[in-house]
Design an enzyme around this catalytic site. Structure first.
Site, PDB file in Angstrom:
ATOM      1  N   ARG A 225       6.184  19.707   5.375  1.00 13.15           N
ATOM      2  CA  ARG A 225       7.208  18.692   5.703  1.00 13.15           C
ATOM      3  C   ARG A 225       8.504  19.282   6.266  1.00 13.15           C
ATOM      4  NH1 ARG A 225       9.242  15.350   2.612  1.00 13.15           N
ATOM      5  NH2 ARG A 225       8.938  13.512   3.882  1.00 13.15           N
TER       6      ARG A 225
ATOM      7  N   TYR B  86       9.220  17.926   9.983  1.00 14.07           N
ATOM      8  CA  TYR B  86      10.235  16.874  10.176  1.00 14.07           C
ATOM      9  C   TYR B  86      11.653  17.377   9.923  1.00 14.07           C
ATOM     10  CZ  TYR B  86       6.023  14.200   8.807  1.00 14.07           C
ATOM     11  OH  TYR B  86       4.754  13.715   8.678  1.00 14.07           O
TER      12      TYR B  86
ATOM     13  N   GLU C 175       0.832  -1.212   0.000  1.00 13.11           N
ATOM     14  CA  GLU C 175       0.000   0.000   0.000  1.00 13.11           C
ATOM     15  C   GLU C 175       0.864   1.258   0.000  1.00 13.11           C
ATOM     16  OE1 GLU C 175      -2.562  -1.041   3.303  1.00 13.11           O
ATOM     17  OE2 GLU C 175      -1.177  -0.169   4.740  1.00 13.11           O
ATOM     18  N   PRO C 176       1.566   1.487  -1.097  1.00  9.67           N
ATOM     19  CA  PRO C 176       2.430   2.668  -1.161  1.00  9.67           C
ATOM     20  C   PRO C 176       1.652   3.953  -1.444  1.00  9.67           C
ATOM     21  CG  PRO C 176       2.541   1.455  -3.229  1.00  9.67           C
ATOM     22  CD  PRO C 176       1.591   0.693  -2.328  1.00  9.67           C
ATOM     23  N   GLY C 177       2.164   5.050  -0.905  1.00  6.80           N
ATOM     24  CA  GLY C 177       1.648   6.370  -1.248  1.00  6.80           C
ATOM     25  C   GLY C 177       2.741   7.152  -1.943  1.00  6.80           C
ATOM     26  N   ARG C 178       3.786   7.471  -1.173  1.00  5.96           N
ATOM     27  CA  ARG C 178       4.876   8.323  -1.648  1.00  5.96           C
ATOM     28  C   ARG C 178       5.515   7.826  -2.948  1.00  5.96           C
ATOM     29  NH1 ARG C 178       7.584  11.161   2.201  1.00  5.96           N
ATOM     30  NH2 ARG C 178       6.822   9.591   3.654  1.00  5.96           N
TER      31      ARG C 178
ATOM     32  N   TYR D 149       2.161  13.969   0.480  1.00  5.45           N
ATOM     33  CA  TYR D 149       2.042  14.719   1.731  1.00  5.45           C
ATOM     34  C   TYR D 149       2.380  16.196   1.529  1.00  5.45           C
ATOM     35  CZ  TYR D 149       2.208   9.827   2.973  1.00  5.45           C
ATOM     36  OH  TYR D 149       1.964   8.478   3.002  1.00  5.45           O
TER      37      TYR D 149
ATOM     38  N   CYS E 137       3.631  33.654  10.039  1.00  7.83           N
ATOM     39  CA  CYS E 137       4.178  34.285  11.248  1.00  7.83           C
ATOM     40  C   CYS E 137       4.686  33.245  12.233  1.00  7.83           C
ATOM     41  CB  CYS E 137       3.094  35.135  11.890  1.00  7.83           C
ATOM     42  SG  CYS E 137       2.423  36.293  10.709  1.00  7.83           S
TER      43      CYS E 137
END
Ligand code: LLP
Length: 430
Positions: free
Chosen positions: A321, A325, A282-285, A382, A353
């Site tokens: 991102r 991270y 089940e890959p996304g990236r 993402y 800000c």
């Protein structure tokens, strides 16, 4: 024309994607703008499916909607026979809207509410539970056609600490001993078809990790099957396949992974009396990450005490991102490709800000001027999905390019979208 990395090319020092100039796109649709190349989605999908099916034919790919849930992108993947991995009922609704049939949707929620369990049953999707305690709650509402549990395989890996989903410090998954009890009570309650699942981390670039996890899961499945007296119709080894973000990184050797995992699936199930399960991933990236660039316009440059800030209209509200991270995204000056980098290191930031509003830090890029267009790479996974309206800013637009054609696939939000669901009590009016 010079191809730099698919789907990006350069002509006359201008960055192009899917046969279209990024400057024309920025001019026509405004910035910040997510630009997705359709062919790259198709290539990524075919490459990963090809890698796995060469060694093991009974295979299903469930695209993880959470990475990028644009309906047009979902339709492209569905047209290639992709299944869907959904994390909530709203994602199931979206997958259905994009044409995914129930029997190709797997639902992996965590801490599901009663209403979510009830709706998942009603939708007739494959239900993957993240806790044994959810089973009696699910059974109040009916009996799923097929049920699986998400196993914590005791190991995990991820590019950042926040992307490790297996091992000791995670809310996800069930340890093997508890899972045995879960499958036993599921069987006793009359459920007849089973699967098993693991998702132990994201953005992993170590090829050997995937066969290792697959082998662990197969062995866990073998022991559970024997103790409980069931077979598994699918064994889902999750997503997590990384993509290179830094220029020094190499693409994952997906052929190696497909071959090694496929061989394990050919060999181990018969040794472990597991029948012939479907190998699920089940890959996304991996499918969408490198298909998309984010275009941003430079609105200023300012010398700080230790670095020079380049301010653009894409910030942590557009691409979270880096702020979340410390993630690295490569940046090009789209209208000045191949110019020599300036010795001065810069920090690219947005208009929000917050001091965490950073897109890239300590970079050496060609001299940047106001009005330049920056291309932030690998923004397809993402990216839009985690964008927000923070600081009361509308979310960006998305376009799809394909061999010279351009389609707007998500309009830019407007100021009225920002107050769409707000209500003012009568006493505060006037
Ligand atoms: N399956 C499940 C159950 C998941 O939770 C995820 C991702 C996937 C599949 C797809 O993982 P992928 O193949 O994309 O690694 N926001 C982070 C990534 C979080 C991933 C969450 N779960 C980022 O920006 O890197």
């Amino acid at each position: 024309m010079q191809v730099i990395e698919p789907p990006l090319e350069v002509r006359d020092k201008i960055l192009r994607v899917g046969g279209v100039s990024t400057l024309e796109l920025a001019q026509k649709f405004g910035t910040p703008l997510f630009v997705t190349d359709e062919n790259r989605i198709r290539e990524n999908y075919k490459r990963i499916v090809g890698a796995f099916t060469t060694a093991y034919r009974k295979f299903s790919l469930q695209y993880a909607l959470k990475a990028n849930n644009n309906l047009s992108i979902l339709r492209i993947l569905r047209s290639m026979d992709s299944g869907a991995d959904c994390s909530c009922i709203e994602e199931i609704t979206l997958a259905k809207k994009a044409g995914y049939p129930s029997n190709r949707i797997i639902y992996t929620g965590n801490f599901n509410s009663d209403i979510e369990l009830k709706l998942a049953l009603k939708e007739g999707v494959m239900i993957n539970l993240d806790d044994v305690a959810q089973l009696p709650r699910l059974r109040q509402f009916g009996k799923p056609e097929i049920l699986s549990f998400r196993i914590n395989p005791g190991v995990g890996k991820g590019r950042y600490a926040g992307l490790v989903f297996g091992g000791r410090r995670t809310k996800f998954g069930i340890e093997e001993k508890k899972a045995v009890k879960g499958y036993l009570s599921a069987k006793r309650s009359g459920i007849r078809h089973f699967g098993i699942h693991v998702m132990s981390g994201s953005a992993i670039l170590e090829k050997k990790y995937f066969p290792k996890v697959a082998e662990r899961l197969l062995n866990i499945a073998g022991r559970i099957a024997k103790k409980v007296g069931i077979e598994f119709e699918f064994i889902n080894i999750g997503g997590g396949f990384g993509i290179p973000y830094k220029p020094s990184e190499k693409a994952l050797d997906i052929e190696f992974i497909g071959k090694e995992v496929g061989e394990l699936f050919t060999k181990l199930p018969s040794e472990l009396s597991l029948g012939t399960p479907t190998l699920m991933i089940e890959p996304g990236r991996y499918i969408v990450g490198d298909t998309t660039i984010l275009l941003a316009k430079v609105h200023g440059k300012k010398k700080g005490t230790v670095t020079t800030y380049v301010g653009t209209d894409a910030g942590m509200n557009t691409l979270l991102r880096p702020a979340l991270y410390g993630a690295y995204h490569q940046v090009y000056v789209a209208n000045r490709m191949f110019h020599r980098p300036n010795p001065e290191k810069i920090t690219i930031c947005g208009q929000i800000c917050e001091n965490t509003d950073v897109i890239a830090e300590g970079r050496r890029l060609p001299l940047i001027k106001e009005g330049d267009i920056l291309a932030i790479l690998n923004a397809g996974a993402y990216g839009f999905a985690m964008s927000s309206q923070y600081n009361n800013r509308p979310r960006a637009a998305e376009v799809l390019v394909n061999g010279g054609t351009v389609d707007l696939i998500r309009e830019r939000e407007t100021v009225s979208d920002l107050t769409l669901h707000q209500k003012i009590p009568e006493r505060l009016k006037n």
